[in-house]
Design an enzyme around this catalytic site. Structure first.
Site, PDB file in Angstrom:
ATOM      1  N   ASP A 180       0.939  -1.235   0.281  1.00 14.96           N
ATOM      2  CA  ASP A 180       0.120  -0.097  -0.060  1.00 14.96           C
ATOM      3  C   ASP A 180       0.850   1.298   0.079  1.00 14.96           C
ATOM      4  OD1 ASP A 180      -1.804   2.163   0.646  1.00 14.96           O
ATOM      5  OD2 ASP A 180      -2.435   1.468   2.334  1.00 14.96           O
ATOM      6  N   LYS A 204       2.687  11.554  -3.314  1.00 11.20           N
ATOM      7  CA  LYS A 204       1.869  10.701  -4.362  1.00 11.20           C
ATOM      8  C   LYS A 204       0.824  11.732  -4.905  1.00 11.20           C
ATOM      9  CE  LYS A 204      -1.551   6.973  -3.598  1.00 11.20           C
ATOM     10  NZ  LYS A 204      -2.166   6.065  -2.540  1.00 11.20           N
ATOM     11  N   GLU A 224      -7.198   0.574  -4.673  1.00 13.29           N
ATOM     12  CA  GLU A 224      -7.121   0.240  -3.151  1.00 13.29           C
ATOM     13  C   GLU A 224      -8.523  -0.311  -2.462  1.00 13.29           C
ATOM     14  OE1 GLU A 224      -6.153   4.272  -1.997  1.00 13.29           O
ATOM     15  OE2 GLU A 224      -3.756   4.007  -2.778  1.00 13.29           O
ATOM     16  N   ASP A 283     -13.048   5.145   2.143  1.00 17.38           N
ATOM     17  CA  ASP A 283     -11.649   5.254   2.422  1.00 17.38           C
ATOM     18  C   ASP A 283     -11.205   6.807   2.550  1.00 17.38           C
ATOM     19  OD1 ASP A 283      -8.759   5.527   2.452  1.00 17.38           O
ATOM     20  OD2 ASP A 283      -8.264   3.890   0.778  1.00 17.38           O
TER      21      ASP A 283
HETATM   22 MG    MG Z   1      -4.547   4.754   1.787  1.00 21.95          MG
END
Ligand code: MG
Ligand code: ADP
Length: 581
Positions: free
Chosen positions: A6, A68, A145, A168
């Protein structure tokens, strides 16, 4: 040996599949979460994780975080004398995780499944793939994800068919997906999200409020007093976590220099106020939620389960809002910041055909609409720039779809097929993916038909085929994640170049981390304790200088014990029991 990774905005984790199921892999410090922070130490070696995060407080100009968000863009940052882009920075995080996995598994790790937010576009996925390659990993799959989270929760193993929403909220991104378990398969029905929405917004909003009460504006203060702001954000992060557990939290207000003097000013934040100040951030999760449900053609009552993912879902306001929206309590039996890595590890096992997983079928979705540019005719005038969707967003993949386009002029010999991804009518607002030319169209009137077939596979490789109907001429074009700039020679060069950056030795991680932690705390401690700390640091440094292994260890332990009295920083250890609530 294969691992699941991850690669988060805030934290990265890796896990592997054992006979007992997926297990997280601890880093050199024994933590499962490695902050996605990279720094270049004063001696030029690369720091990753907690050591880099401690170092960042005093040397922000030598460190990078939240990169990111820049994946797939031209953004670059100069650390020390080295220019690095998001792919290179991510590859350093991956390299560090790979080293941790190899130390833990006592084996070479080559294969990996790396997760990305479902709404990452083609370029961002390619960038992630490239980061893996630069780290010496063979990226078997880029996995969404939410898909990973659903797998970790074993949604596929349930006995009955059901609809699950994955909510999320991480450090920097929000991602909501509708997953359906249907006749033994797991299908992502729809996905939506926002790239600039996450737990950090709650922290910075709190910090901005506090600065405001001191007569300062966050953006200005950040430029003029960077140490003050970074230290205050740290305090706010702690307070935010405190408020996930209790009703109030005390924030120490640093001086302009960033110091936290003994008896300095503090302010008490009540949860009620924190929730009021940040409610507008939480409100922004509603629209992606509605969009995802709408795309899946579902009403909120149709949802059987809600799974919470991402550290920020530990905030009570998030849980309450989700429960209110769906009229039922969300699930959070697994640690929300760990589920994605666990799911990635399971998926990794599935790819390498682990026996216990053979009958698990997982389908995925194309998160964006894919199509070509066309012209529209208005009263005899041709206007280019319009988007013709071929594969609509949230279509289950693998998928193959066709659409027709036609020549606009008589005897038009060729046609340029330009490929785009996005949800806008006009192509310039969508993402350009590539183009190819169809030549040799037979002479004839305007309106010669060319059939365009888009085939999108599970790895996100898009294959486009144009067929001129009249002549049966076929032209093929493939847009892959390894696309462009990634000839083997170029990859090799990039890998070489990255090799010039050395991660510090893994067995030195604890030493570096303890030293950085001590230096950061040194500035924050009252004078009396500061003197004592200075002596402890000196003894530790001396032992390191003399390379006296026994003395290094004993002095480090003493120093560590001293530092621990002042808390563990905002470490994720304070979250370890939270999932049991
Ligand atoms: Mg995450
Ligand atoms: P990412 O996926 O972006 O890497 P994570 O899932 O690790 O992020 O979540 C990180 C975010 O979770 C951070 O913004 C952090 O502040 C927040 N967070 C972690 N623990 C808590 C907590 N106990 N209360 C509130 N927020 C938390």
């Amino acid at each position: 040996m294969s691992i699941g990774i991850d690669l988060g905005t805030t934290n990265s984790l890796c896990a592997h599949l054992t006979a007992e199921g997926a297990r997280l892999i601890p880093n050199a410090l024994g933590d499962v979460l490695t902050p996605s922070v990279v720094g270049i130490d004063l001696d030029g070696t690369v720091l990753v994780g907690r050591a880099a995060r401690e170092f960042q407080v005093l040397h922000p100009e030598r460190c990078a975080s939240t990169f990111k968000r820049q994946m797939g863009s031209d953004w670059k940052i100069k650390l020390a004398d080295r220019e690095l882009d998001a792919v290179e920075l991510s590859s350093l995080v991956l390299r560090s995780l790979k080293a941790d996995a190899e130390a833990h598994l006592k084996d070479n790790v080559l294969d990996a499944v790396i997760t990305v937010p479902a709404y990452f576009n083609e370029l961002q996925r390619q960038a992630t793939m490239r980061a893996g390659k630069l780290a010496g990993l063979n990226v078997k799959r880029i996995l969404n994800e939410p898909t990973a989270a659903a797998i970790a929760y074993g949604v596929h193993e349930s006995d009955e068919d059901k609809v699950v929403v994955i909510y999320d909220l991480g450090g920097g991104t929000f991602d909501v997906s509708v997953v359906e378990r249907f006749e033994g398969t797991l299908e992502i029905r729809a996905s939506a999200g926002e790239i600039f929405l996450g737990g950090e917004d709650f922290t910075s909003t709190l910090a901005a409020r506090i600065l405001e009460s001191q007569g300062m504006v966050f953006e200005h203060a950040e430029l003029e007093h960077p140490l003050l702001v970074s230290r205050l954000c740290r305090e706010c992060e702690l307070a935010k976590r405190q408020l996930s557990r209790g009703e109030d939290a005390v924030v120490r207000i640093p001086a302009l220099t960033g110091d936290l003097p003994d008896g300095g000013p503090t302010t008490t934040i009540r949860r009620e106020d924190f929730e009021k100040w940040t409610d507008h951030i939480l409100t922004r999760t509603d629209s992606p939620l509605r969009r995802a449900l709408g795309d899946a053609k579902l009403k909120r009552e149709d949802v059987n389960e809600i799974i919470l993912v991402g550290g920020a879902t530990r905030m009570r306001a998030v849980r309450e809002r989700v429960a209110r929206y769906f009229g039922k309590e969300p699930k959070c039996t697994l640690n929300p910041d760990e589920v994605v890595a666990l799911g990635a590890a399971i998926q990794g096992g599935l790819i390498s055909d682990h026996s216990s997983l053979q009958d698990l079928v997982i389908t995925d979705i194309a998160p964006f609409t894919l199509g070509v540019e066309i012209s529209h005719e208005f009263g005899g005038n041709c206007r280019p720039g319009y988007f013709l969707p071929i594969i609509n967003r949230n279509t289950t993949i693998p998928v193959s779809r066709i659409n027709r386009v036609a020549t606009i002029y008589p005897n038009q010999p060729e046609m340029l097929i330009k490929l785009y991804q996005g949800e806008n009518r006009r192509v310039e607002e969508n993402l350009y993916l590539g183009e190819f030319l169809v030549r040799g169209i037979p002479r004839g009137p305007a309106g010669q038909v060319v059939v365009i077939r888009f085939t999108y596979d599970l790895n996100g490789v898009l294959e486009v085929e144009a067929t001129v109907v009249e002549s049966r001429l076929k032209v093929r074009h493939v847009v892959t994640r390894y696309a462009k700039s990634l000839s083997e020679a170029e990859i090799a060069r990039a890998v070489d170049e990255m090799q010039s950056l050395k991660l510090h030795a893994r067995d030195e991680t604890t030493n570096r981390f303890v030293l950085r932690w001590a230096e950061r705390l040194y500035r924050e401690l009252p004078l009396r304790e500061r003197d004592l700390l200075e002596q402890l640091i000196f003894l530790f440094e001396e032992a390191m200088e003399l390379k006296d292994v026994a003395a290094i260890e004993s002095n480090r332990d003493i120093l560590h014990a001293f530092l621990s009295q002042y808390g563990d920083g905002y470490e994720n250890r304070d979250n370890q029991d939270a999932a049991d609530e």
